[in-house]
Design an enzyme around this catalytic site. Sequence first.
Site, PDB file in Angstrom:
ATOM      1  N   GLY A   1       2.563   4.830   1.628  1.00  0.00           N
ATOM      2  CA  GLY A   1       3.182   5.269   2.875  1.00  0.00           C
ATOM      3  C   GLY A   1       4.608   4.751   3.029  1.00  0.00           C
ATOM      4  N   GLY A   2       5.259   5.209   4.095  1.00  0.00           N
ATOM      5  CA  GLY A   2       6.657   4.872   4.331  1.00  0.00           C
ATOM      6  C   GLY A   2       6.852   3.407   4.643  1.00  0.00           C
TER       7      GLY A   2
ATOM      8  N   GLU B   1      -2.345  -3.013  -6.508  1.00  0.00           N
ATOM      9  CA  GLU B   1      -3.157  -1.870  -6.949  1.00  0.00           C
ATOM     10  C   GLU B   1      -2.241  -0.726  -7.382  1.00  0.00           C
ATOM     11  OE1 GLU B   1      -6.083  -0.774  -4.072  1.00  0.00           O
ATOM     12  OE2 GLU B   1      -5.529   1.323  -4.293  1.00  0.00           O
TER      13      GLU B   1
ATOM     14  N   GLY C   1      -8.465   0.275  -2.037  1.00  0.00           N
ATOM     15  CA  GLY C   1      -8.453  -1.160  -2.324  1.00  0.00           C
ATOM     16  C   GLY C   1      -8.111  -2.006  -1.120  1.00  0.00           C
TER      17      GLY C   1
ATOM     18  N   GLY D   1       0.821  -1.214   0.000  1.00  0.00           N
ATOM     19  CA  GLY D   1       0.000   0.000   0.000  1.00  0.00           C
ATOM     20  C   GLY D   1       0.847   1.253   0.000  1.00  0.00           C
TER      21      GLY D   1
HETATM   22  C1  LIG Z   1      -2.795   3.624  -2.352  1.00  0.00           C
HETATM   23  C2  LIG Z   1      -2.770   2.464  -1.505  1.00  0.00           C
HETATM   24  O1  LIG Z   1      -2.549   2.491  -0.340  1.00  0.00           O
HETATM   25  S1  LIG Z   1      -3.148   0.989  -2.162  1.00  0.00           S
HETATM   26  C3  LIG Z   1      -3.560   0.005  -0.772  1.00  0.00           C
HETATM   27  C4  LIG Z   1      -4.942  -0.141  -0.368  1.00  0.00           C
HETATM   28  N1  LIG Z   1      -5.553   1.089   0.116  1.00  0.00           N
HETATM   29  C5  LIG Z   1      -5.559   1.474   1.403  1.00  0.00           C
HETATM   30  O2  LIG Z   1      -4.966   0.859   2.270  1.00  0.00           O
HETATM   31  C6  LIG Z   1      -6.347   2.738   1.669  1.00  0.00           C
HETATM   32  C7  LIG Z   1      -6.346   3.166   3.093  1.00  0.00           C
HETATM   33  N2  LIG Z   1      -5.015   3.531   3.604  1.00  0.00           N
HETATM   34  C8  LIG Z   1      -4.490   4.763   3.480  1.00  0.00           C
HETATM   35  O3  LIG Z   1      -5.058   5.654   2.885  1.00  0.00           O
HETATM   36  C9  LIG Z   1      -3.131   5.034   4.119  1.00  0.00           C
HETATM   37  O4  LIG Z   1      -2.414   3.832   4.124  1.00  0.00           O
HETATM   38  C10 LIG Z   1      -3.228   5.605   5.581  1.00  0.00           C
HETATM   39  C11 LIG Z   1      -3.989   6.922   5.584  1.00  0.00           C
HETATM   40  C12 LIG Z   1      -3.891   4.629   6.521  1.00  0.00           C
HETATM   41  C13 LIG Z   1      -1.779   5.838   6.077  1.00  0.00           C
HETATM   42  O5  LIG Z   1      -1.093   6.566   5.108  1.00  0.00           O
HETATM   43  P1  LIG Z   1       0.153   7.488   5.515  1.00  0.00           P
HETATM   44  O6  LIG Z   1       0.521   8.273   4.309  1.00  0.00           O
HETATM   45  O7  LIG Z   1       1.220   6.642   6.119  1.00  0.00           O
HETATM   46  O8  LIG Z   1      -0.544   8.399   6.603  1.00  0.00           O
HETATM   47  P2  LIG Z   1       0.039   9.512   7.586  1.00  0.00           P
HETATM   48  O9  LIG Z   1       0.706   8.901   8.754  1.00  0.00           O
HETATM   49  O10 LIG Z   1       0.811  10.496   6.776  1.00  0.00           O
HETATM   50  O11 LIG Z   1      -1.320  10.162   8.107  1.00  0.00           O
HETATM   51  C14 LIG Z   1      -2.215  10.787   7.237  1.00  0.00           C
HETATM   52  C15 LIG Z   1      -3.064  11.751   8.042  1.00  0.00           C
HETATM   53  O12 LIG Z   1      -3.815  11.019   8.998  1.00  0.00           O
HETATM   54  C16 LIG Z   1      -3.607  11.518  10.309  1.00  0.00           C
HETATM   55  N3  LIG Z   1      -3.617  10.369  11.240  1.00  0.00           N
HETATM   56  C17 LIG Z   1      -2.936   9.205  11.104  1.00  0.00           C
HETATM   57  N4  LIG Z   1      -3.209   8.411  12.163  1.00  0.00           N
HETATM   58  C18 LIG Z   1      -4.082   9.072  12.960  1.00  0.00           C
HETATM   59  C19 LIG Z   1      -4.745   8.755  14.182  1.00  0.00           C
HETATM   60  N5  LIG Z   1      -4.552   7.588  14.784  1.00  0.00           N
HETATM   61  N6  LIG Z   1      -5.579   9.674  14.707  1.00  0.00           N
HETATM   62  C20 LIG Z   1      -5.793  10.860  14.082  1.00  0.00           C
HETATM   63  N7  LIG Z   1      -5.190  11.217  12.910  1.00  0.00           N
HETATM   64  C21 LIG Z   1      -4.347  10.325  12.362  1.00  0.00           C
HETATM   65  C22 LIG Z   1      -2.230  12.175  10.218  1.00  0.00           C
HETATM   66  O13 LIG Z   1      -2.066  13.148  11.208  1.00  0.00           O
HETATM   67  C23 LIG Z   1      -2.257  12.778   8.806  1.00  0.00           C
HETATM   68  O14 LIG Z   1      -3.003  13.972   8.808  1.00  0.00           O
HETATM   69  P3  LIG Z   1      -2.407  15.355   8.161  1.00  0.00           P
HETATM   70  O15 LIG Z   1      -2.318  15.163   6.693  1.00  0.00           O
HETATM   71  O16 LIG Z   1      -3.356  16.417   8.543  1.00  0.00           O
HETATM   72  O17 LIG Z   1      -1.043  15.535   8.775  1.00  0.00           O
HETATM   73  C1  LIG Z   2      -8.483   4.897  -4.882  1.00  0.00           C
HETATM   74  C2  LIG Z   2      -7.618   3.861  -4.264  1.00  0.00           C
HETATM   75  C3  LIG Z   2      -6.441   4.250  -3.505  1.00  0.00           C
HETATM   76  C4  LIG Z   2      -6.141   3.314  -2.381  1.00  0.00           C
HETATM   77  O1  LIG Z   2      -6.465   2.135  -2.403  1.00  0.00           O
HETATM   78  O2  LIG Z   2      -5.562   3.735  -1.382  1.00  0.00           O
END
Ligand SMILES: CC(=O)SCCNC(=O)CCNC(=O)[C@H](O)C(C)(C)COP(=O)(O)OP(=O)(O)OC[C@H]1O[C@@H](n2cnc3c(N)ncnc32)[C@H](O)[C@@H]1OP(=O)(O)O
Ligand SMILES: CCCC(=O)O
Length: 456
Positions: A220-221, A243, A341, A218
């Site tokens: 992120g770092g 994806e 996804g 997915g």
């Molecule tokens: C594109 C793909 O990932 S393909 C894979 C399938 N798709 C998915 O998994 C979709 C859902 N997942 C995601 O969108 C991401 O993996 C996330 C959001 C869960 C993590 O992504 P990251 O880029 O590592 O998130 P990051 O740590 O930068 O946090 C994003 C925001 O959420 C906030 N946040 C994260 N955790 C928390 C928490 N526990 N409580 C409140 N806010 C939070 C952060 O502060 C940040 O907000 P900001 O932009 O205002 O600073």
């Molecule tokens: C629109 C899909 C992107 C994700 O799965 O995070």
Amino acid sequence: MDMQALYRTKLVSPEQAVSIVRSGQWVDYGNFLCAPLTLDAALAKRAEELEEVKVRAVGFPGLAAVAMADPSGERFIYNNWHFTGGDRILHDKGLCSYIPILYHEGPRYYERDIESDVYMVRCASMDSNGFFNYGVANSVQRAQIESARTIIVEVNSSMPVCHGGYDEAIHISQVDFVVESDNAPMFALKEPAVSREDMKIAEHVVSRIPDGACLQLGIGGLPNAIGRMIADSTIRDLGVHTEMLVDSYIDMYEAGRISGRMKRDLPGKMTYTFALGSQRLYDFLHHNPLCASYPVDYVNAPARIASNPRAVSINNAVEVDLYGQISSESSGIRHISGTGGQFDFAFGCYHSEGGQSFICLRSTTTDKQGNRKTRIRPTLEPGTIVTLPRTVTHWVVTEYGMANLKGKSTWERAEALIGIAHPDYREELMQEAARMNIWKRRLHPTGLSSEIRMAV
Ligand SMILES: CC(=O)SCCNC(=O)CCNC(=O)[C@H](O)C(C)(C)COP(=O)(O)OP(=O)(O)OC[C@H]1O[C@@H](n2cnc3c(N)ncnc32)[C@H](O)[C@@H]1OP(=O)(O)O
Ligand SMILES: CCCC(=O)O
């Protein structure tokens, strides 16, 4: 047919192209880096003369000009299927609405449930056969194009030309207007910092990846850290059915970890639906037949994901509760990203022969004011959206270990999750679990570390 002559008949200025938009219409934007930045800026300039133009985007790179142009939200109603940092900023101001999606169903929504008036998409330059390649996003675009009445292509010569299985390009004969952009360089994703906790989580996950696994990483770092750790490992014959294609697949490929020969679906190919990363990734993809983009209803179909043996999905989450419900898209009423996804891959991978899905998260998060909180919570805060229901969650991983929730009762889940929570919060979590009637006082709790065993 002379393609260049046809091109010239359809070539207009951005202002002429967006003049087709009428008040009340639905306008769809190309997905991710196919977002039509030039046309978005031109449409935004019409704010004064339009009313209730509804725009749908997918993961817009930056801040959409139409949303920024209209603080009242009366001229443009901006919506998004998956939030980026920019979309989050707009949502916090009330200028962006989320549209719930199971990503693999996206094309079906356009085929059955919703309509579009105008589609605007950024593409690579037209080739000698008259095709505009979408480059780094196949995604939902074919279905969106078929649903729209007017198609506007915005050409950007920096877009790589990416091979696809199908639906990776549009022909000039299907296009109503062509606009030439400023050919700005591709948006490069800032590489997120990798923490010590991420490295620990990566070690846990990598220890469970077998030879011949088929990977989905997915955003992120953390997933990138995992990819890089795999590159340095001795794991062999990995396949890619993902994806999103990210930079660390190149590391794994160049280190000889990826052969794709154990995949049943498209052996040898790196299969994906969109790509997002650095210029190195875009250069790697340009005219590279090793990689193939397919529409998301092909890539993310859970049955297709499951058709590859040892499918492994590795994704991030925002929070998890003691029942094993995962939120990866919001915290309380603050919307953060989207379901995307995640459900498709968690569900699909568990149905693959030897498949596994990992939800990874650091055990705590610290907000901008410096307050730390646990990400493993007794219950999710009201308003928090459940991305994976507890029935779908397989492995949850933090820097303190891994918990397999499949087949586990509520008290076993609570025990296993508290065992991988940050030690500072475990006592409080146990007390909450007891209050929720999902805690057992046991002499030999298996899922807990020794300190917790002493505490119960
Ligand atoms: C594109 C793909 O990932 S393909 C894979 C399938 N798709 C998915 O998994 C979709 C859902 N997942 C995601 O969108 C991401 O993996 C996330 C959001 C869960 C993590 O992504 P990251 O880029 O590592 O998130 P990051 O740590 O930068 O946090 C994003 C925001 O959420 C906030 N946040 C994260 N955790 C928390 C928490 N526990 N409580 C409140 N806010 C939070 C952060 O502060 C940040 O907000 P900001 O932009 O205002 O600073
Ligand atoms: C629109 C899909 C992107 C994700 O799965 O995070």
